[in-house]
Design a protein around this motif. Structure first.
Motif, PDB file in Angstrom:
ATOM      1  N   TYR A   7       0.520  -1.672  -0.184  1.00 51.16           N
ATOM      2  CA  TYR A   7       0.206  -0.273   0.154  1.00 51.16           C
ATOM      3  C   TYR A   7       0.426   1.086  -0.367  1.00 51.16           C
ATOM      4  CZ  TYR A   7       1.269   0.095   5.274  1.00 51.16           C
ATOM      5  OH  TYR A   7       1.867   0.023   5.866  1.00 51.16           O
ATOM      6  N   GLN A   8       0.388   2.752  -0.668  1.00 53.03           N
ATOM      7  CA  GLN A   8       0.957   3.463   0.152  1.00 53.03           C
ATOM      8  C   GLN A   8       0.630   4.231   0.963  1.00 53.03           C
ATOM      9  OE1 GLN A   8      -0.058   6.086  -3.204  1.00 53.03           O
ATOM     10  NE2 GLN A   8       1.501   6.589  -3.282  1.00 53.03           N
ATOM     11  N   LYS A  18       2.628  17.031   2.862  1.00 59.68           N
ATOM     12  CA  LYS A  18       2.230  15.315   2.729  1.00 59.68           C
ATOM     13  C   LYS A  18       4.266  14.687   2.058  1.00 59.68           C
ATOM     14  CE  LYS A  18      -1.475  16.960   0.251  1.00 59.68           C
ATOM     15  NZ  LYS A  18      -2.218  17.106  -1.330  1.00 59.68           N
ATOM     16  N   HIS A  22       5.065   9.588  -1.107  1.00 56.67           N
ATOM     17  CA  HIS A  22       5.083   8.952  -1.827  1.00 56.67           C
ATOM     18  C   HIS A  22       5.399   7.790  -2.225  1.00 56.67           C
ATOM     19  CE1 HIS A  22       8.612  10.921  -1.573  1.00 56.67           C
ATOM     20  NE2 HIS A  22       9.073   9.738  -1.934  1.00 56.67           N
ATOM     21  N   PRO A  77      -5.342  -1.203  -3.040  1.00 56.93           N
ATOM     22  CA  PRO A  77      -5.040   1.128  -4.050  1.00 56.93           C
ATOM     23  C   PRO A  77      -4.710   1.964  -2.881  1.00 56.93           C
ATOM     24  CG  PRO A  77      -6.663   0.131  -4.623  1.00 56.93           C
ATOM     25  CD  PRO A  77      -6.706  -1.078  -4.001  1.00 56.93           C
ATOM     26  N   ALA A  78      -4.336   3.493  -3.684  1.00 56.91           N
ATOM     27  CA  ALA A  78      -3.884   4.365  -2.884  1.00 56.91           C
ATOM     28  C   ALA A  78      -5.488   4.913  -2.739  1.00 56.91           C
ATOM     29  CB  ALA A  78      -3.428   5.111  -3.053  1.00 56.91           C
ATOM     30  N   PRO A  79      -6.150   5.929  -2.251  1.00 59.88           N
ATOM     31  CA  PRO A  79      -7.549   6.317  -1.415  1.00 59.88           C
ATOM     32  C   PRO A  79      -7.554   7.855  -2.990  1.00 59.88           C
ATOM     33  CG  PRO A  79      -6.606   6.391   0.184  1.00 59.88           C
ATOM     34  CD  PRO A  79      -5.515   5.696  -0.885  1.00 59.88           C
ATOM     35  N   VAL A  80      -8.535   8.228  -3.081  1.00 56.69           N
ATOM     36  CA  VAL A  80      -8.158   9.613  -4.120  1.00 56.69           C
ATOM     37  C   VAL A  80      -8.258  10.586  -2.903  1.00 56.69           C
ATOM     38  CG1 VAL A  80      -9.475  10.753  -5.842  1.00 56.69           C
ATOM     39  CG2 VAL A  80      -9.506   8.158  -6.051  1.00 56.69           C
ATOM     40  N   ARG A  81      -7.557  11.438  -3.453  1.00 55.59           N
ATOM     41  CA  ARG A  81      -7.247  12.653  -2.425  1.00 55.59           C
ATOM     42  C   ARG A  81      -8.169  13.703  -3.389  1.00 55.59           C
ATOM     43  NH1 ARG A  81      -0.702  12.292  -1.996  1.00 55.59           N
ATOM     44  NH2 ARG A  81      -0.270  10.380  -0.779  1.00 55.59           N
ATOM     45  N   LYS A  82      -9.412  13.953  -1.971  1.00 50.34           N
ATOM     46  CA  LYS A  82      -9.790  15.338  -2.649  1.00 50.34           C
ATOM     47  C   LYS A  82      -9.032  16.655  -2.127  1.00 50.34           C
ATOM     48  CE  LYS A  82     -13.469  13.006  -0.490  1.00 50.34           C
ATOM     49  NZ  LYS A  82     -14.958  12.044   0.439  1.00 50.34           N
TER      50      LYS A  82
END
Length: 93
Positions: A7-8, A18, A22, A77-82
């Motif tokens: 996982y990321q 952040k 990565h 999969p990495a969650p989508v960042r909002k």
């Protein structure tokens, strides 16, 4: 055969930065259930692979390592960042 997940690395909840998000982490899934120690009451198991976290620059590098070492791994999969875009003045509306 050991199993692992890739996982990321998520952002720390204690900071807004952040940095190091990565990276991809290969972490072994526990093979033993945790049990309480009768003397201290702490939870633990005899599985030492639980302590190992390997970091890789890409998911492909982590998958290549897992296949080379005979580790059955699945990628989370990495969650989508909002992005929440707002101005400071919006606090006073």
């Amino acid at each position: 055969m050991p199993t692992a997940r890739i996982y990321q690395q998520p952002k720390s909840a204690m900071s807004s930065g952040k940095a190091l998000t990565h990276r991809w982490v290969l972490e072994f899934e526990p093979s033993d259930a945790k049990r309480a120690d009768p003397l201290t009451g702490w939870a633990g198991s005899g599985d030492t692979r639980e302590q190992v976290k390997l970091r890789f620059p890409t998911a492909e590098a982590a998958q290549a390592y897992a296949t080379r070492e005979g580790i059955e791994a699945h990628v989370v999969p990495a969650p989508v960042r909002k992005l929440k875009l707002q101005a400071y003045a919006d606090n006073f509306r």
